[in-house]
Every structure is written in structure tokens, then in C-alpha cells.
Design an enzyme around this catalytic site. Structure first.
Site, PDB file in Angstrom:
ATOM      1  N   ASP A 248      -9.531 -25.728 -11.429  1.00 33.36           N
ATOM      2  CA  ASP A 248     -10.422 -26.418 -12.376  1.00 33.36           C
ATOM      3  C   ASP A 248     -11.336 -27.398 -11.640  1.00 33.36           C
ATOM      4  O   ASP A 248     -10.860 -28.270 -10.919  1.00 33.36           O
ATOM      5  CB  ASP A 248      -9.545 -27.169 -13.394  1.00 33.36           C
TER       6      ASP A 248
ATOM      7  N   HIS B  33      -9.336 -33.509 -17.761  1.00 34.11           N
ATOM      8  CA  HIS B  33      -9.537 -32.792 -16.494  1.00 34.11           C
ATOM      9  C   HIS B  33      -9.301 -33.696 -15.284  1.00 34.11           C
ATOM     10  O   HIS B  33      -9.594 -34.889 -15.310  1.00 34.11           O
ATOM     11  CB  HIS B  33     -10.959 -32.230 -16.434  1.00 34.11           C
TER      12      HIS B  33
END
Lengths: 546, 546
Positions: A191, A364
Site C-alpha cells: 500500500d 493508511h
């Protein structure tokens, strides 16, 4: 052929966010089946699906879903309608969310749904052995997918952050990541969303602490809005409601649905009697009420937007109330969210949002977390995914700094076919790929030309020239119909004169071919309009022969 | 009548940003004549002007411009073209910028331009005595306007921040603000842009320091983009270029224009030989080059956007170059800016922007600065302006906390007529006000209906039904023309059948009135399209009688 092929698909500029294909000798495991939301230039488009045509020519042994966000599961019904998929694998909450979605699409029995758990032993799916690693994110039950393949061990991190104190205690399993690193990871797809951002993303608990500081002394009603799927956010809001003796009404279809599913499956813990129907709030004092609602992105038809416009049947914002917008606007939604805030402030509510209060944290990983994961996995090769190019580039830089050789860092685009073999990774080819628009009930019939026409129409409107031509070459004065353009006025009369002049001239010179007449009318009137107004409406000449 | 009337005008949700009218017995001083930039919903609109109709019925003694930003001066040419204005007052740089703008519009001699200076004694303009106070902002030569009026002393702060170490040494004149406070301020109209944000806005010098840390060790070309009017930002970039032996090319029309004006008037200090033409960069090594360019908002035709798309005639970004985006995206421009960053990163440049590096500071005062200014001025009444409602509300809260009575804080909207008299402030009435769209060459001819049609066209396209009706009630099969909508296919054929059916039915029942035929075609085809596709294109039936 010894290589495993990895193909990121879909997305609007974000690589491999919506779908990633893992293929070995024609057998495929697909990780995620999500969708993207249209940007301003996708005029009138409702949803943006990955172009999954590639899946028609292979044997899809399984679709694995990492977590229940729309950009990871939203295209599943469209895929299942078109493609034979042996099974869909996902953890409990994800499965709960997609079951309800598939039922809505009448696809409840279209494939086998199989629940997986990070504690399970490896699952064999075709040529791959799959394992799962718990990863914290802004929705519970998110997992990384580990694919043990004939070409090496691949870790697909999914969206994640390194929350060491998540609300459910289900922290990112750094122990298992380290163990994988010891086994030897050949490739990591990681990610990249926050790879540009220094430091660490804060724990979800920080938001709970903010709720505990904001809510207790307030005398008015408390509104909390967040993504409906952010189960822990909602749990933390409700926890403070219980501590401050407020009843909670859940407002907005997707929020009700998500809370129901999460409660039924044990992902939320709310005692009986806390949640009431919106109508039941009426008998309560303002300081006994909390309303948890959809609309954190300022979506036009969402509950909070309707409340802000005083257009909700059951719920009202009043002076002295507090609205907590516990989310960040997705890029492109800023103005809509600002509009909601202004409306709510005008009614007299205090609006707390992420720009001015610690009421939101990202889901995130930032720089230091990504460094940590690379350090734990020590992958031989790195493929930054889940982000725009600038984020992938930042992730690649972190990889290089951590010692991954530059030649082993692969910057893929959607449609890139990345081959992993014992010799390493390389981009082998590109396949035709892109996105498919859902517009109303139609999937995929909206062409780029139609979209370009919509853009032109949106900027300068449309002008229709209706001319009738008699067999004897006589003609009436053409009619003009304008929309999205001043509909009357001297300029329009001048256009009409010009159209009449062009028509007469053509007929005098014996030109009666309709195509040619249309072309001349189009060009002459178009030029005159541009000279007079600097506008370029779509001009449609209609010539009727009688 | 003893009251002074204060009327904020224009703006898209920001109160009194673009224009404020100060009126006493029909004599008017206007502060600022700016414009707003269209939002997504203003399809095809180029500029948004204040509706300044009110100025037609009064005697405009002067327009005073606080600073040279477009949202404060951009509508001046449109105003001067329509309204008799005795004089325009502004400080040196602002005057330099608008002179060039008025010349472009052929309005160089339309009014008297008069330079003012904060050191000047008060200037009498009609019933008002005007003074000016130097205020720091993101453009030099910004001033607050002090209006000594028959109803009391008014301070109009303009946009400002409390930069105690501005690059030109021209700090916000807190001494004069304190002196005004001692004289007694009856009303303050204050900038609210950052009133929601805690703390202080950092000094412009912080950005210079960032440039000094970023630039020296880089081996590639350096690109710096900011608002062209941010003269000090550009000065600081050039200063570091000089220190690191780089030549500077100025790229982009407005950047060249602003740098020229600022240098000619002495607002920038750049030795001869530093600035070169873009073509002259060719002979230099990358580490000898700096390119200062427009395009900080990702504007489609700007220099940086063209460079990012490798479409600039003179300048190229190459791997190893650094691009510093020294600006923040104006809300609504985020996606465009992200697109530029992605393109530049893909070429191989490192892109530093305000989300990840300290390369930008705001030009507006945060909470503590606003508290300071209220503390210095100690106004009897407060009118928060220059901001969306949520910001005005935050400013009002700061005012109340500083001791301004709630009854003396007035929350105006554009078009509110605020009366200041010896009795205090109150909203007396509202006048018709709004915005005027500039679309191509046309000012004000674009109606709300046309804009609504553009929206409909943009979402679902247009469908034209062409039907010919003979005098003997016979008819050919109708033709359909679709744009921004699938142009062929079974649905379109079904629509054509439906149109033919409706037409036959009407003719059989002897209905030959064209309006009625159009209406029936519109409704029947529209309903069928919606049922089949959930789309609602604009449907235009054209019935030709022959």
C-alpha cells in the site's frame, strides 16, 4: 513457463487498487474486485468498474477480498454476473457485507462464499497456497494475502496501517510479517497511499479520545458522521454516548446496514436499549441524543446533507448542536463537504471537522510504517501499488533506502503484466485494460465520444438548426433551437440569417445532397457563433427533405 | 438619515470578499472590485462577477483597492465599463497591476488612478476620510482601509496575516492598529479565512528557509511554481538561485508580467544577468538552471501543466529534476494539482508540495492573530467578512471571547445592507444581489435555465426526435439523433418505434397541433428511456409540417 503473472487492473490512476490478477498457467486467483468513483470529467457516470475482460480467457479459481471497502469489493456483483468464479474467499465481516450486496443484485447463489481466518492453515487454490495476515485499517477484519506460488512467495499487503492499539485489539500481526520475512519473501505488493507522508499514522484510539473530550460537556444534540464501514469509529462514538447517557439513532441506509451487519456478526458491542429509532428521539432532551449518520463526504442525497438542508423527515439540526465530521474529504469532494459545513454552521451548529479538531485519522501507513513493514518482510522485490504515481514513487524510494535493489522495484501501471520468476521480476507486456462506466442501468455502453460530447454540451450547450428543403429547391427560413445557450436574442437571429443565407446559396448552386448541406450549415454557423461569442456549442443541423 | 450603509457584494459564498459598498446619503466608496472563479456547477462559465447593479443608482466617488489579487481587483474593468467612477485609489504595486489590466481592456483612460500610501495624511472622498494601514499578505503592498465616516470609525482589514518578519520588512503596522484602537473603532470588518485554524500563520520567511534547505545540493533543474502575484515567494526563490549559481527563466504569461511590473516598480530586487530567456537555458548544465513558472493550481493551459504533459515549446522536465509547488490548491483544484504531480513524478522528477514539505505558508491570519487584531482595535462592533459562513462563525466566536457584545456582532450575507449609526450596527434590509457570469465574450446573458440545461446535458446528453407530418396526416418514420448518449443500439431503435407509435396514434386521432405532438413525443420517449436506462437526456422533439 515458470513465471507467475501479476496484473493490476481498474482504477482511475491508482494502480492495482481495485483488482489484481495472479496467474500461473492459465489458473487465476484475483485479489479484490472493487470499483472507483467517477471524477468530475466523468459526466453523469455513476460507477467506474475495472475492465475485467481478461478474466474471460482464464480459469478463475478464486476471488479473494482483503476487506469490505467499495474500492475493493464494489465490482464483485458485476464480475460474478459475467465471469465464472469457483469461490470467493474473505474474512467474516467482509463476507457479511458482500452477502448483503450480492443479495441486492440477486446473485446470492452465484458462487461459493468461503470464510477465511488469519489463524487458518494455508488454503490450496489451484497452483497457489494462500495464507492471511491480520492488518489494521479503517474497517475491521482487513487482511494481507500471502500467495505461496511456484515462482516464489508473494505478500499482497492490502490497505493497512500499523495500529498497535486498535479498538478491537486486532493489531497488525507484525509477528507473522517477521516470520514471513524469515521464510523469505520474493515480492511484496504494498500500500502506497501515504508513502509521501512523514512519520506514523495515529492510532484509531486517538479519535475515541477526541470524542471523550468533545462530547461530555455539550448541552445540544451530537451528530457524528463517518464512513458507514468505519465500524470502530462508530463503536467509539456509541461508547461515549453510553458514558454520557445519550441514546443513539442510526440514520442513513448504509449506516444502518453496516451497523446491523457488524452487530450481528459480533464486530460491534452495543448493549440493548442504546440504539433507538430516530422517531424515539423526540421525547428526549438534546443532551440525551446522539445521531450517527451517513454523509461524511457531502454526498447530495445522504442523510447529513439532507439534514443540513433541513430536508430530513426525522432529524433536525438546531442551534447549540454539535456536528462531528469524522472523516476526510476524498479528493474531489472538498467543496461538497464545505457546503455541508457552511449550511450546518448557518443553522447554528458547531461543526468539528478534521481540519480543526483531531476527529479523524487515516487508515493508511505513513513513511515510517512502510519502512517497518519492508524491514519485517525484507522482500527481494517490491511492487508499490494502491496509490497514484507520486505515491508509488515515494514508496519505491523507501524501498531503495531499505536496501531493495532498484532493479527489483517494479513500477507497474494498470494493465502491466508483471512476471515473477526465479530470475526476479520484470514487466513482460501490457494488456488492453481500462475502466468500464456504469451509467444508470447500463454497463459499458458509454463511449469516449459520448463522454466528450457531454463535456462539450456541458460547457457551451447545443444548437439545433432545422432546415426544410423542397424538391424544387425552395426553402423556408431555418428554425433554431438552443439549449444551455442563450435561447433568444440578437446573436441567435443573426445565426438564423446566416443559416438562411448558406441554405439559399447552396440551393442556388444546385447542391441538394443532405450531408453537404448539413456540413455547410454546421461550419458557417459554428464559425459565426465563435466569432461573436467565443462559444462552441454542439451544432446539430437537421435537414428535412419534403 | 444618520447611518452609513455597508453592503457586501459578489462572491460565491464568501461574504464581501469581492466588493464592499460604503454609502452615506447616496455617496459611495467601494472597497475592492474583484471576481470569483467558477465552481464545477458553473458549467462552461469563465468568470463570476459581483452583480454591481446597485452602483448604477448612486454616486461612486471612489473605488479603493486593498491589494492586487484577482478576487479583489478582477472585476474592475467590467465595473469601469458600466459605471461612472470618479477615481480609483490603490498603493503602488496594486496600481501597477491594474494599469496593465485596464490597458488590455482598452480602459486605460476611463478613470483617474491615484496612488496612495499608508504614510499619507487622510484623504477626503465625499463624506469619508480615508486612511490606509499596511497589512502583510501573500502579495506586497496590501492595506487595510480606515473610513472615518459621519457614523463612526470603520476599519476594513482586507486579507491579512500578522507577519512580523515579512520578506520586504513591510510588516503589518500593529502600531497604527493600536493607535486606531485608542482613537476608538466603531466597526471592524475583518478577514475570516483562517478563523477556524488554531495558532499563528507562519512567516513568509519560512518558505525561503525551505528553499535554502532544498535547493543547494540538487543536481537537476529546479522548477518553482507559485501564484504569479506572490512577488516575495518568487523573490525568495530567485535569491536562492543566485546563491547557488543558477540562472532563472520566468515561464508563463502572468508570471512574466508580474515579475516585470514588480521589478520596474522596485518591489523585486534581481541583479542584471540572473534572469534569462528560456531558450538561453539550453547551454547550461541542469544544476545551473531554475525555472519559475505559472501552473501552481494545475490550470489546464498553464506552463507547468504543459511541461508536465511534455507539451511546452521551450522547457522540459527530466529525470532528476525537482519541482517545488509553492502553493496550496484552492478548494476544487485538488484533482488537477494531483494530476500535475503524478505526471511530473512519472517523468522522474521529485515533486515537493505543501502536503509533504514546508514550501508554502498561508496569507491569512489564524485564530491567535485575529485575537491580536481584535485586541489592538477593540472595536465596538464586529462584522466578520472574507470567508465562508463557517469561517465567519468562528471569527464571531473569537470576537465574543474578546468581549465584543453578541448584539454588536453582525453576520452579514452578500446583499445585506448593514447600517452603522451612533446607535450601533444592524441589518436594515437586503437588496437584490448575486453574481453575473462571464461566458466567452458575453457578460450576464447566461440564465439559470441555460445553466440547468447544461447540467442536464452534461449528465445524460441530448436526444432529438425529428418527425415530419404531412398535411394529409401521413408521416414518415421519425429520425432520432443522440449525442452524449449511446448513439445507436437496440434501445434507440425501441425509442424510434415508440416515437412512430405515438405519432401514428396522434394523427389517427386527428391531432395535428405541433405543440401537442411535441409534448406527447417528449413524454412518451422520455418515460421509456428512463424505464430502460435510468437516464434522463434532454429530449427535443422537432416536428416539421410539410
Amino acid at each position: 513457463m515458470d513465471a507467475v503473472r501479476i496484473i493490476p487492473l481498474g482504477g482511475l490512476g491508482e494502480v492495482g487498487k481495485n483488482m489484481t490478477v495472479y496467474e500461473y498457467r492459465g489458473e487465476v486467483v484475483v485479489v479484490d474486485a472493487g470499483l472507483a468513483f467517477p471524477r468530475d470529467e466523468h459526466l453523469g457516470v455513476d460507477l467506474v468498474l475495472p475492465d475485467f475482460d481478461y478474466l474471460r480467457s482464464v480459469d478463475v479459481r478464486a476471488i479473494v477480498l482483503t476487506h469490505g471497502h467499495e474500492d475493493h469489493v464494489g465490482s464483485l456483483p458485476y464480475v460474478l454476473r459475467e465471469i465464472k468464479v469457483a469461490q470467493v474467499l474473505a474474512t467474516g465481516l467482509t463476507l457479511g457485507l458482500i452477502k448483503s450486496k450480492l443479495d441486492e443484485h440477486g446473485l446470492g447463489n452465484s458462487t461459493e462464499l468461503r470464510e477465511v481466518d488469519p489463524a487458518d492453515p494455508p488454503i490450496e487454490v489451484g497452483p497457489f497456497k494462500l495464507e492471511f495476515v491480520r492488518m489494521a485499517h479503517s474497517i475491521p477484519d482487513n487482511v494481507a494475502v500471502v500467495l505461496d506460488t511456484p515462482a516464489g512467495l508473494i505478500v499482497h499487503t492490502s490497505d493497512y496501517k500499523l495500529d498497535h492499539t486498535p479498538v478491537d485489539g486486532m493489531r497488525t500481526d507484525v509477528g507473522k510479517l517477521a516470520e514471513l520475512g524469515n521464510r523469505g519473501v520474493d515480492l511484496c505488493l504494498g500500500d502506497s497511499t501515504n508513502a509521501e507522508r512523514p512519520g506514523f499514522t495515529q492510532s484509531e484510539r486517538v479519535v475515541g479520545e477526541a470524542f471523550r473530550q468533545i462530547i461530555p460537556l455539550r448541552k445540544g444534540k451530537i451528530f457524528v458522521t463517518s464512513f458507514a464501514s468505519n465500524v470502530h469509529r462508530v463503536q467509539q462514538a456509541i461508547d461515549v454516548a453510553i458514558q454520557t447517557n445519550r441514546k443513539v439513532a442510526i440514520v442513513g441506509r448504509s449506516m444502518r446496514k453496516n451497523v446491523n451487519i457488524a452487530r450481528n456478526l459480533g464486530y460491534m458491542d452495543v448493549p440493548e436499549g442504546v440504539i433507538v429509532r430516530p422517531q424515539e428521539l423526540e421525547g428526549l432532551r438534546p443532551d440525551q441524543q446522539m445521531i450517527v449518520t451517513t454523509g461524511s463526504q457531502g454526498e447530495p442525497m445522504s442523510a447529513l446533507t439532507r439534514i443540513a438542508y433541513d430536508d430530513h423527515p426525522a432529524v433536525k439540526v438546531e442551534p447549540g448542536d454539535t456536528v462531528i465530521i469524522s472523516a476526510k474529504p476524498v479528493p474531489g469532494n472538498e467543496l461538497r463537504v464545505h457546503d455541508s459545513i457552511n449550511r450546518l454552521a448557518k443553522i447554528g451548529a458547531e461543526v468539528l471537522h478534521q481540519e480543526i479538531a483531531p476527529v479523524h485519522v487515516s487508515g493508511h501507513a505513513c513513511e515510517e510504517e512502510i519502512r517497518t513493514v519492508i524491514g519485517l518482510l525484507r522482500p527481494k522485490a517490491l511492487m508499490p501499488v494502491h496509490g497514484e504515481f507520486r505515491m508509488l514513487a515515494a514508496h519505491a524510494k523507501l524501498g531503495r533506502e531499505a536496501g531493495v535493489p532498484a532493479s527489483a522495484i517494479v513500477m507497474a501501471e494498470n494493465g502491466s503484466v508483471i512476471e515473477l520468476s526465479r530470475k526476479g521480476v520484470r514487466e513482460a507486456e501490457r494488456i488492453e485494460s481500462g475502466v468500464t462506466f456504469v451509467d444508470g442501468l447500463s454497463v459499458g455502453d458509454l463511449s469516449d465520444v459520448a463522454l466528450r460530447d457531454r463535456r462539450r454540451l456541458s460547457e457551451d450547450g447545443v444548437l439545433i438548426i432545422v432546415a426544410t428543403v423542397n424538391g424544387d429547391a425552395s426553402t423556408a427560413r431555418p428554425e433554431l433551437i438552443a439549449r444551455g445557450f442563450p435561447e433568444t436574442g440578437p446573436v441567435l437571429e443573426e445565426m438564423r440569417d446566416e443559416a438562411a443565407r448558406v441554405l439559399q446559396e447552396l440551393l442556388r448552386s444546385d447542391t441538394s445532397e443532405i450531408k453537404l448541406i448539413q456540413e455547410h450549415l454546421h461550419d458557417a454557423v459554428g464559425q459565426l457563433i465563435y466569432d461573436r461569442t467565443r462559444r462552441r456549442p454542439l451544432i446539430l443541423p437537421v435537414v428535412v427533405e419534403v
